[in-house]
Design an enzyme around this catalytic site. Structure first.
Site, PDB file in Angstrom:
ATOM      1  N   ASP A   1      35.949  16.377  -5.581  1.00 46.26           N
ATOM      2  CA  ASP A   1      36.698  15.209  -5.111  1.00 46.26           C
ATOM      3  C   ASP A   1      36.867  14.285  -6.305  1.00 46.26           C
ATOM      4  O   ASP A   1      35.917  13.650  -6.747  1.00 46.26           O
ATOM      5  CB  ASP A   1      35.943  14.520  -3.979  1.00 46.26           C
ATOM      6  CG  ASP A   1      36.531  13.166  -3.606  1.00 46.26           C
ATOM      7  OD1 ASP A   1      37.632  12.844  -4.068  1.00 46.26           O
ATOM      8  OD2 ASP A   1      35.863  12.423  -2.864  1.00 46.26           O
TER       9      ASP A   1
ATOM     10  N   HIS B   1      24.332  27.921   2.257  1.00 47.89           N
ATOM     11  CA  HIS B   1      24.129  29.285   1.759  1.00 47.89           C
ATOM     12  C   HIS B   1      22.919  29.945   2.402  1.00 47.89           C
ATOM     13  O   HIS B   1      22.869  31.179   2.497  1.00 47.89           O
ATOM     14  CB  HIS B   1      23.979  29.264   0.234  1.00 47.89           C
ATOM     15  CG  HIS B   1      25.288  29.194  -0.491  1.00 47.89           C
ATOM     16  ND1 HIS B   1      25.662  30.071  -1.478  1.00 47.89           N
ATOM     17  CD2 HIS B   1      26.334  28.331  -0.361  1.00 47.89           C
ATOM     18  CE1 HIS B   1      26.866  29.764  -1.915  1.00 47.89           C
ATOM     19  NE2 HIS B   1      27.294  28.707  -1.259  1.00 47.89           N
TER      20      HIS B   1
ATOM     21  N   SER C   1      15.461  32.069   3.696  1.00 56.39           N
ATOM     22  CA  SER C   1      15.451  33.304   2.898  1.00 56.39           C
ATOM     23  C   SER C   1      16.019  33.084   1.503  1.00 56.39           C
ATOM     24  O   SER C   1      15.623  33.761   0.544  1.00 56.39           O
ATOM     25  CB  SER C   1      16.217  34.414   3.619  1.00 56.39           C
ATOM     26  OG  SER C   1      17.577  34.076   3.802  1.00 56.39           O
TER      27      SER C   1
ATOM     28  N   PRO D   1      31.646  32.815   2.112  1.00 53.43           N
ATOM     29  CA  PRO D   1      33.079  32.723   1.813  1.00 53.43           C
ATOM     30  C   PRO D   1      33.339  32.567   0.315  1.00 53.43           C
ATOM     31  O   PRO D   1      32.579  31.923  -0.403  1.00 53.43           O
ATOM     32  CB  PRO D   1      33.521  31.470   2.588  1.00 53.43           C
ATOM     33  CG  PRO D   1      32.502  31.310   3.657  1.00 53.43           C
ATOM     34  CD  PRO D   1      31.205  31.784   3.073  1.00 53.43           C
TER      35      PRO D   1
END
Length: 322
Positions: free
Chosen positions: A242, A68, A78, A165
Site C-alpha cells: 500500500d 500461511h 505447523s 495462493p
C-alpha cells in the site's frame, strides 16, 4: 429398585454432562484460558508492542504468518516447526522460504507465556493472538480471538507448496482457493485488505509491472526503478503493498486498487472488471464496512480445521514437537 433407578439417573446425567463438555471443549472460545492463563492477553500484547517498536513492519508479517499457518493443515502451528533430522517442516516451501517471517517474535511470546503459564497455551493460539495484535497496534480493528487450538505434531511441505495462493493468480483461481478452505469471495476480498500493511519482494510483482495492462503506467514505471525486468540482484528488493499508508492498517489498499495501483497481479485482479469490483469500491469509501468484514473473515479463517480436545499437543517449544 429405587436405588437402581437413582443410580441409573445419575449415570445418565453424567453421560449427558460428559457429552456436553466434550462438545464444548471441541469448540474455540475467547475465554478458553480465563482460569488457566488469565494474563495471556497482556503478555502477548506487551511482547507485540516491544516487537513493533523495534520494527513496525513486524505487525504485517505476523498477520501473514497466521494466514500461511491456517491454509496448510488448518490453524495448528505447523508452520512454526523447524526441519530437524528427518522431520521436514513448511518453512522451506516456495511461498514461505525467505518470505514468511516473525518466527522469533512468536518464540519470544511463547517463552514469556511459559514463564507464567507453563504447558498451558498452544503456539497455534499465540499465532492467532499475535495476528490480532499486529492488526490492532497498526491502527486496525480488534476482536475477541476464539481460542483453544492445540499444536500439530506434523507439517506438510507438499500442502504448503500447493495450498497457498500465488501472487500471479487470477480472480477465479483465488475465489476457488479460498472456497476450498470454507471462505467466501467476500472473505477473500476482506482478508486481502491485510495488504494495507507490509511489503512484497520484486520477484513477486515483477511480471505485473512489466507484462500486465491492468496497472497504472506511472505507478509501474516508478516500481521498475527498483525491480529489474530479469531475475537476479533485485529479486528481494521490497515495495510497499500500500503506497499510501504502508505501515498503517486502513482501507487505503482498496483505493489504490480502484486507481489500478495494486502491487501484485493477484491484488489488481480484485478490481479488474470482475465480481469483486463493487465490493472493492465499497471498501475504498467505507472503512467501517471493511473493518467489520475483515474481523468476520479473520475469525472464520481462524476456525479452519483447528486441533482441539486431546488432539495434537501443547508444544513447549514453538519450533519442535515435544
Amino acid at each position: 429398585m429405587a436405588s437402581f433407578r437413582t443410580w441409573h439417573c445419575l449415570l445418565a446425567s453424567c453421560c449427558l454432562f460428559l457429552l456436553h463438555a466434550s462438545a464444548a471443549h471441541g469448540q474455540l472460545s475467547p475465554s478458553f484460558y480465563a482460569t488457566t492463563c488469565p494474563m495471556l492477553g497482556l503478555i502477548v500484547r506487551a511482547t507485540m508492542i516491544k516487537a513493533l517498536l523495534a520494527e513496525r513492519r513486524m505487525g504485517a508479517s505476523l498477520v501473514r504468518l497466521f494466514f500461511h499457518d491456517c491454509f496448510v493443515q488448518g490453524c495448528d502451528g505447523s508452520i512454526l516447526l523447524d526441519d530437524v533430522g528427518s522431520f521436514v517442516g513448511e518453512k522451506g516451501a516456495g511461498p514461505n522460504v525467505n518470505s514468511v517471517r516473525g518466527f522469533e517474535v512468536i518464540d519470544q511470546i511463547k517463552a514469556n507465556v511459559e514463564l507464567i503459564c507453563p504447558g498451558v497455551v498452544s503456539c497455534a493460539d499465540i499465532v492467532a493472538l499475535a495476528a490480532r495484535d499486529g492488526t490492532f497496534l497498526l491502527g486496525g480493528p480488534s476482536w475477541a480471538v476464539p481460542l483453544g487450538r492445540r499444536d500439530s505434531t506434523t507439517a506438510s511441505l507438499t500442502l504448503a507448496n500447493s495450498d497457498l495462493p500465488s501472487p500471479a493468480s487470477g480472480l477465479a483461481t483465488l475465489i476457488s482457493w479460498f472456497a476450498n478452505k470454507g471462505l467466501s469471495a467476500t472473505d477473500m476480498t476482506a482478508l486481502s485488505g491485510a495488504y494495507s500493511i507490509g511489503f512484497a519482494q520484486c520477484k513477486n510483482y515483477r511480471s505485473h509491472i512489466y507484462n500486465d495492462i491492468n496497472i497504472n503506467k506511472q505507478f509501474a514505471n516508478t516500481l521498475r526503478s527498483n525491480c529489474s525486468p530479469t531475475p537476479g540482484a533485485t529479486d528481494t528488493n521490497l515495495a510497499p503493498l500500500d503506497t499510501t499508508t504502508q505501515l498503517t492498517f486502513d482501507n487505503a489498499y482498496f483505493g489504490n486498487l480502484v486507481k489500478k495501483k495494486g502491487l501484485l497481479h493477484s491484488d489488481q485482479e480484485l478490481f479488474n472488471g470482475g465480481s469483486q469490483d463493487a465490493l472493492v469500491q465499497q471498501y475504498s469509501t467505507n472503512p467501517t464496512l471493511f473493518a467489520s468484514d475483515f474481523v468476520t473473515a479473520m475469525i472464520k479463517m481462524g476456525n479452519i480445521s483447528p486441533l482441539t480436545g486431546t488432539a495434537g499437543q501443547i508444544r513447549a517449544n514453538s519450533g519442535k514437537v515435544n
